[in-house]
Design a protein around this motif. Structure first.
Motif, short mmCIF file in Angstrom:
data_model
loop_
_atom_site.label_atom_id
_atom_site.label_comp_id
_atom_site.label_asym_id
_atom_site.label_seq_id
_atom_site.Cartn_x
_atom_site.Cartn_y
_atom_site.Cartn_z
N LYS A 176 1.03 -1.35 -0.12
CA LYS A 176 -0.46 0.24 0.24
C LYS A 176 1.18 1.30 -0.14
N LEU A 177 1.65 1.30 0.83
CA LEU A 177 3.16 2.85 0.76
C LEU A 177 3.35 2.53 -0.71
N SER A 178 3.67 1.19 -1.28
CA SER A 178 4.65 1.28 -2.72
C SER A 178 3.89 1.91 -3.52
N VAL A 179 2.52 1.95 -3.52
CA VAL A 179 1.52 1.59 -4.66
C VAL A 179 1.50 4.26 -4.18
N GLU A 180 1.84 3.80 -3.19
CA GLU A 180 1.46 5.43 -2.59
C GLU A 180 2.52 5.80 -3.17
N VAL A 181 4.26 5.69 -3.01
CA VAL A 181 4.52 6.54 -3.07
C VAL A 181 4.93 7.01 -5.36
N ALA A 182 4.47 5.75 -6.01
CA ALA A 182 4.23 5.65 -7.46
C ALA A 182 3.40 6.15 -7.42
N GLY A 183 2.57 7.07 -6.54
CA GLY A 183 1.36 8.15 -7.30
C GLY A 183 0.13 8.10 -6.61
N PHE A 184 -0.70 7.07 -6.06
CA PHE A 184 -2.22 6.75 -6.01
C PHE A 184 -2.03 6.57 -4.06
N THR A 185 -2.80 7.46 -3.85
CA THR A 185 -3.60 7.10 -2.62
C THR A 185 -4.34 6.39 -2.15
N SER A 186 -5.07 6.35 -3.19
CA SER A 186 -6.61 5.38 -3.22
C SER A 186 -5.82 4.43 -3.18
N CYS A 187 -6.04 3.31 -2.56
CA CYS A 187 -5.33 2.07 -1.73
C CYS A 187 -5.96 1.52 -0.78
N VAL A 188 -5.80 -0.21 -0.80
CA VAL A 188 -6.12 -0.73 0.35
C VAL A 188 -5.33 -1.71 0.74
N SER A 189 -4.95 -2.64 1.82
CA SER A 189 -4.48 -3.48 2.22
C SER A 189 -5.11 -4.31 2.48
N VAL A 190 -5.66 -6.03 2.31
CA VAL A 190 -6.19 -6.88 3.42
C VAL A 190 -5.69 -7.03 4.64
N PRO A 191 -6.41 -6.50 5.82
CA PRO A 191 -5.67 -6.94 6.74
C PRO A 191 -5.15 -7.83 7.07
N ASP A 192 -4.92 -9.27 6.49
CA ASP A 192 -4.07 -10.55 7.40
C ASP A 192 -3.76 -10.87 6.26
N GLY A 193 -3.46 -10.70 4.47
CA GLY A 193 -2.48 -10.72 3.49
C GLY A 193 -4.27 -12.23 3.01
N ALA A 194 -3.26 -13.06 1.90
CA ALA A 194 -4.77 -14.10 1.31
C ALA A 194 -4.68 -14.81 2.23
N ALA A 253 8.03 -10.20 -15.02
CA ALA A 253 9.14 -11.51 -14.55
C ALA A 253 9.41 -11.07 -13.46
N GLY A 254 9.32 -11.66 -12.50
CA GLY A 254 10.53 -11.22 -11.09
C GLY A 254 10.02 -11.14 -10.11
N CYS A 255 8.84 -10.24 -10.37
CA CYS A 255 8.28 -9.63 -9.05
C CYS A 255 7.03 -10.28 -8.65
N LYS A 256 7.44 -10.27 -7.66
CA LYS A 256 5.73 -10.95 -6.45
C LYS A 256 4.79 -9.71 -6.35
N ASP A 257 5.35 -8.54 -5.99
CA ASP A 257 4.47 -7.53 -5.85
C ASP A 257 4.19 -6.21 -5.68
N ALA A 258 3.97 -5.24 -5.60
CA ALA A 258 4.12 -4.03 -6.10
C ALA A 258 5.18 -3.80 -5.15
N ASN A 259 5.55 -3.90 -4.05
CA ASN A 259 6.90 -4.00 -3.82
C ASN A 259 8.78 -3.89 -4.37
N ASP A 260 8.00 -4.79 -4.58
CA ASP A 260 9.33 -5.76 -5.02
C ASP A 260 9.22 -4.75 -7.08
N VAL A 261 8.08 -4.47 -7.65
CA VAL A 261 8.59 -3.65 -8.40
C VAL A 261 9.21 -2.29 -8.41
N LEU A 262 8.75 -1.76 -6.93
CA LEU A 262 9.11 -0.08 -6.77
C LEU A 262 10.62 -0.90 -6.22
N ARG A 263 11.31 -1.71 -5.63
CA ARG A 263 12.23 -1.57 -5.36
C ARG A 263 13.59 -2.25 -6.72
#
Length: 568
Positions: A176-194, A253-263
């Motif tokens: 969620k924080l990574s998506v905000e760094v990319a410029g989107f604030t309207s973002c939520v994370s599920v509380p307990d993961g998948a 390819a090689g990225c699992k989630d938003a933070n992976d893509v950001l890093r």
């Protein structure tokens, strides 16, 4: 004396007949979501009930009220304005691509917290879950990825205050924080993961779906993890939110989630991934390339298979596949509804399924609940020669049924009205199975000039589309027409072509089952005739004999060779 109207009680209705949901004059104005349609009104009967505050009544009997059990949550003793990120935390977040500005906006802090898995306190980063200025929950995370949330506090979405008309869904606070760094604030994370792949009952993990903040969202962008639990989470979100209101993000390819893509690739690439989110195919014409991603998932994780029923003999021929519908037919009194009840209880126990039931013939509901409780405890509900369930077992059964069953009680609803109500229940309760028992108790009024065959075809197409779109399995119980007795006085096994109204029952069903017993022999054997199975991953036509246990209504595996294949 002038008859009272709904307006006399402050109730606003838009129609002159039928059923509708509207706002409650007793509680809606004081709630955060003042437009919540929590009051169900039956205009023809002149009665109403509020599912939030319990206010009910009728034009002839006036107002009434009933106590409503409201679950209470513990409020964390946490003040985010007194907790700030340390310089060490700022440096660590920077290695994950998260800026100080984003940390401060989301009130990220550091504190010492107790972790049960460590049996000790440890320094942790804090992620406060806010609704307005109120702290609803807090997640604590150590450097080595130990997590804890506040016990007894409500599990809500992380980022409730940021929800806008377009909403991005991710799987963790860092995403969620990574998506905000990319410029989107309207973002939520599920509380307990998948949910993990072996989780049976994960309905409680989706209690956050009832958040009133979600009601204003027009477009959902699903951007969860690219792994097996993420696939399961994505499918559940699509099922509950509606595929036609969702886009899906695919990571490089090689990225699992938003933070992976950001890093690995930076904020610009993460933004491009989100902006490239594609609509989920719903219906119509599609190219093969649209299915490439799903085909890759099928290759990696395998073709979906139907769920086991709880009877090994039945599983050889019939399993339960989400998104399909099964016709159940049989001569009255031969046990088709009883067998379906037993199947539901076993699916709830073995796989954690939640069911919505429309069953006017099993009224009052207390009677239906007593039968389900007998199947759950394997003991009779009432007193008799056989030991009945204890009060404790009765309470345990009711708690189980409350978790896994919801009942629809409208009088003579139309197919369209049932589908609309069921869509809402799927979103709120995560329903996986739906039972309509029987078909003839639905209001089948049709337009002038529309034949019965045409009406049944259209209705079954609508129900099939609902099942597929919402990922539920639908069972429809339909009675056969009057059958001619055999020479020995017994009735033959009915087929889908014997169901009143149309051959479409056989043509449109994914699976067809007839429940039959030989009433001439007066024994406890019941035959389950699996007469059609569309997909080989689900099963194949065949015949299974089960033993009916009269005192509880359960069905047991028959002794000896319990199944045989159908003739070609």
């Amino acid at each position: 004396m002038t008859a009272k109207t709904f307006q006399d009680f402050g109730i606003e209705v838009r129609h002159s007949s039928g059923e509708e949901d509207t706002t409650c004059p007793q509680c809606s104005e004081s709630r955060r979501n003042k437009r919540a349609r929590c009051l169900s009104v039956n205009i023809d009967k002149g009665v109403w009930t509020c599912h939030h505050c319990g206010w009910s009544g009728g034009l002839g009997i006036g107002e009434q009220s009933r106590p409503v059990i409201v679950k209470t949550w513990r409020k964390p003793q946490y003040q985010p304005e007194r907790v700030s990120p340390s310089e060490e935390a700022v440096r660590w977040f920077a290695t994950r691509g998260i800026t100080r500005e984003v940390m401060e906006r989301n009130r990220i802090g550091v504190c010492s917290a107790y972790f049960p898995q460590l049996e000790d306190r440890a320094n942790a980063v804090t992620f406060p879950y806010l609704r307005g200025e109120e702290v609803i929950n807090v997640k604590y995370r150590t450097k080595d990825k130990h997590f804890r949330m506040e016990a007894g506090a409500e599990r809500v979405l992380y980022g409730l205050n940021d929800i806008g008309e377009t909403l991005i869904w991710v799987e963790g606070e860092m995403d969620k924080l990574s998506v905000e760094v990319a410029g989107f604030t309207s973002c939520v994370s599920v509380p307990d993961g998948a949910p993990t792949p072996n989780t049976k009952n994960y309905d409680s993990k989706f209690d956050f779906m009832g958040a009133p903040e979600l009601e204003g969202v027009k477009l959902h962008i699903i951007a969860v993890d690219n792994d097996e639990p993420g696939v399961r989470l994505e499918e559940e979100l699509l099922r509950r939110l509606g595929r036609d209101a969702c886009k899906v993000v695919r990571w490089p390819a090689g990225c699992k989630d938003a933070n992976d893509v950001l890093r690995r690739h930076g904020a610009a690439t993460l933004r491009e991934c989100i902006e490239a989110a594609a609509w989920v195919p719903v219906e119509g014409e599609h190219s093969v390339s649209e299915y490439a991603e799903n085909m890759d998932r099928l290759y990696r994780f395998g073709m979906p298979r139907g769920l086991r029923t709880g009877w090994y003999s039945v599983d050889e021929f019939y399993t339960v596949m989400p998104g399909e519908w099964t016709l159940i037919t049989g001569i009255p009194g031969h046990g088709k509804s009883e067998w379906l009840d037993a199947l539901m209880v076993q699916l709830a126990q073995d796989h954690g399924w939640v069911f919505a039931i429309f069953s006017p013939e099993n009224q009052p509901t207390e009677y239906h609940l007593s039968k389900l409780a007998e199947k759950y405890t394997n003991k009779p509900f009432g007193d008799g020669p056989t030991e009945r369930m204890t009060p404790q077992e009765k309470d345990q059964a009711l708690a189980f049924l409350d978790e896994h069953f919801v009942f629809l009680l409208p009088e003579l609803p139309t197919v369209d009205a049932l589908i609309e109500r069921l869509k809402s229940i799927v979103k709120r309760r995560g329903v996986r199975g739906v039972v309509l028992d029987p078909w003839n108790e639905i209001d089948h009024s049709r337009l002038s000039g529309l034949s019965e065959t045409e009406y049944i075809s259209q209705s079954l197409s609508k129900l099939r589309a609902f099942s597929r779109a919402c990922g539920v399995h639908l069972w429809i119980v339909a009675h056969p027409t009057k059958l001619q007795k055999e020479s020995d006085g017994s009735y033959p096994v009915p087929t889908p072509y014997d169901v009143a109204g149309s051959a479409h029952w056989r043509n449109k069903a994914d699976n067809c089952i007839a429940v039959w017993r030989n009433t001439k022999e007066h024994n406890d054997q019941v035959e389950i005739h699996i007469q059609k199975v569309r997909k080989k991953a689900v099963g194949r036509p065949g015949l299974v004999t089960l033993k009916y246990q009269r005192i509880t209504g359960n069905y047991l595996e028959h002794s000896g060779p319990f199944a045989k294949a159908a003739r070609a």
